[in-house]
Design a protein around this motif. Structure first.
Motif, PDB file in Angstrom:
ATOM      1  N   LEU A   1       0.834  -1.205   0.000  1.00  0.00           N
ATOM      2  CA  LEU A   1       0.000   0.000   0.000  1.00  0.00           C
ATOM      3  C   LEU A   1       0.866   1.251   0.000  1.00  0.00           C
ATOM      4  N   THR A   2       1.947   1.237   0.765  1.00  0.00           N
ATOM      5  CA  THR A   2       2.869   2.376   0.794  1.00  0.00           C
ATOM      6  C   THR A   2       3.508   2.576  -0.572  1.00  0.00           C
ATOM      7  N   GLU A   3       3.930   1.492  -1.199  1.00  0.00           N
ATOM      8  CA  GLU A   3       4.537   1.590  -2.525  1.00  0.00           C
ATOM      9  C   GLU A   3       3.533   2.068  -3.559  1.00  0.00           C
ATOM     10  N   LEU A   4       2.302   1.604  -3.463  1.00  0.00           N
ATOM     11  CA  LEU A   4       1.261   2.052  -4.390  1.00  0.00           C
ATOM     12  C   LEU A   4       0.979   3.536  -4.200  1.00  0.00           C
ATOM     13  N   ASP A   5       0.983   3.984  -2.963  1.00  0.00           N
ATOM     14  CA  ASP A   5       0.823   5.406  -2.662  1.00  0.00           C
ATOM     15  C   ASP A   5       1.946   6.221  -3.312  1.00  0.00           C
ATOM     16  N   GLU A   6       3.171   5.703  -3.266  1.00  0.00           N
ATOM     17  CA  GLU A   6       4.303   6.386  -3.893  1.00  0.00           C
ATOM     18  C   GLU A   6       4.152   6.431  -5.410  1.00  0.00           C
ATOM     19  N   VAL A   7       3.663   5.356  -5.999  1.00  0.00           N
ATOM     20  CA  VAL A   7       3.420   5.326  -7.443  1.00  0.00           C
ATOM     21  C   VAL A   7       2.407   6.405  -7.818  1.00  0.00           C
ATOM     22  N   ILE A   8       1.354   6.520  -7.026  1.00  0.00           N
ATOM     23  CA  ILE A   8       0.323   7.541  -7.280  1.00  0.00           C
ATOM     24  C   ILE A   8       0.947   8.932  -7.228  1.00  0.00           C
ATOM     25  N   GLN A   9       1.767   9.193  -6.223  1.00  0.00           N
ATOM     26  CA  GLN A   9       2.405  10.507  -6.086  1.00  0.00           C
ATOM     27  C   GLN A   9       3.297  10.817  -7.284  1.00  0.00           C
ATOM     28  N   VAL A  10       4.098   9.855  -7.707  1.00  0.00           N
ATOM     29  CA  VAL A  10       4.996  10.063  -8.846  1.00  0.00           C
ATOM     30  C   VAL A  10       4.194  10.296 -10.119  1.00  0.00           C
ATOM     31  N   ARG A  11       3.170   9.502 -10.336  1.00  0.00           N
ATOM     32  CA  ARG A  11       2.349   9.654 -11.547  1.00  0.00           C
ATOM     33  C   ARG A  11       1.651  11.013 -11.575  1.00  0.00           C
ATOM     34  N   GLU A  12       1.129  11.459 -10.425  1.00  0.00           N
ATOM     35  CA  GLU A  12       0.480  12.764 -10.359  1.00  0.00           C
ATOM     36  C   GLU A  12       1.479  13.874 -10.624  1.00  0.00           C
ATOM     37  N   MET A  13       2.670  13.740 -10.084  1.00  0.00           N
ATOM     38  CA  MET A  13       3.718  14.735 -10.311  1.00  0.00           C
ATOM     39  C   MET A  13       4.077  14.795 -11.797  1.00  0.00           C
ATOM     40  N   LEU A  14       4.211  13.651 -12.426  1.00  0.00           N
ATOM     41  CA  LEU A  14       4.529  13.605 -13.863  1.00  0.00           C
ATOM     42  C   LEU A  14       3.411  14.236 -14.689  1.00  0.00           C
TER      43      LEU A  14
END
Length: 187
Positions: A169-182
């Motif tokens: 879940l933490t890693e998925l949260d990080e993926v979401i943050q990176v994708r939103e930033m991109l």
């Protein structure tokens, strides 16, 4: 005979050994008992394939057997089927399996299981619906909180799977943050 022919046809369709497929041709209480044995055997095979990470074989087996099973058996196999579909990139199948695993609350629309919320978050990330993905991640954390605290108090072994899920879940949260930033940066 008709029963043997029907069993052979079922075996060919479902890729089952003839002795198991013949059970499909039975009727009445005997068929129900045999059907229970057959579904347990296939679920056991699916669990083994999942444990061995044989995702392609598991995905194929789930796809073939899904229409043949009763809804209660589908629900039991849906988590394994969803994971196999995810690993194979079969997103529509994964969505159908997750819908069987976890019907959202009819009032709030929120997932009712942590596993369902997690898998829905993965689907939402894939579909670039990051806000929905984030709310599914939070819902999964909420659903896991009480159970996780109790398991950690019991033993490490019992809590291990949930600890892995918390990390995912933490890693998925990080993926979401990176994708939103991109997306904000135009990349």
């Amino acid at each position: 005979t008709t029963t043997t022919t029907a069993a052979a046809a079922a075996a060919a369709t479902a890729r089952l050994p003839l002795h198991l497929a013949s059970q499909l041709a039975m009727t009445g209480p005997m068929r129900a008992a045999r059907s229970f044995e057959l579904s347990n055997a296939l679920l056991g095979k699916m669990r083994c394939l999942a444990a061995l990470a044989e995702w392609e074989t598991l995905s194929d087996l789930c796809r073939e057997q899904w229409p043949l099973f009763e809804p209660h058996v589908r629900r039991e196999m849906s988590a394994m089927a969803a994971h196999a579909a995810w690993h194979m990139g079969h997103w529509q199948e994964m969505t159908a399996y997750v819908d069987c695993l976890d019907l959202p609350d009819h009032i709030t629309g929120a997932s009712q299981t942590a596993n369902g919320a997690f898998l829905r978050a993965v689907i939402h990330v894939r579909n670039e619906k990051y806000q929905l993905a984030r709310s599914c991640v939070e819902r999964a954390r909420e659903l896991m909180a009480t159970e996780f605290a109790a398991l950690v108090g019991e033993s490490y072994e019992r809590a291990y799977t949930d600890m892995v899920r918390v990390q995912q879940l933490t890693e998925l949260d990080e993926v979401i943050q990176v994708r939103e930033m991109l997306m904000r940066c135009g990349g």
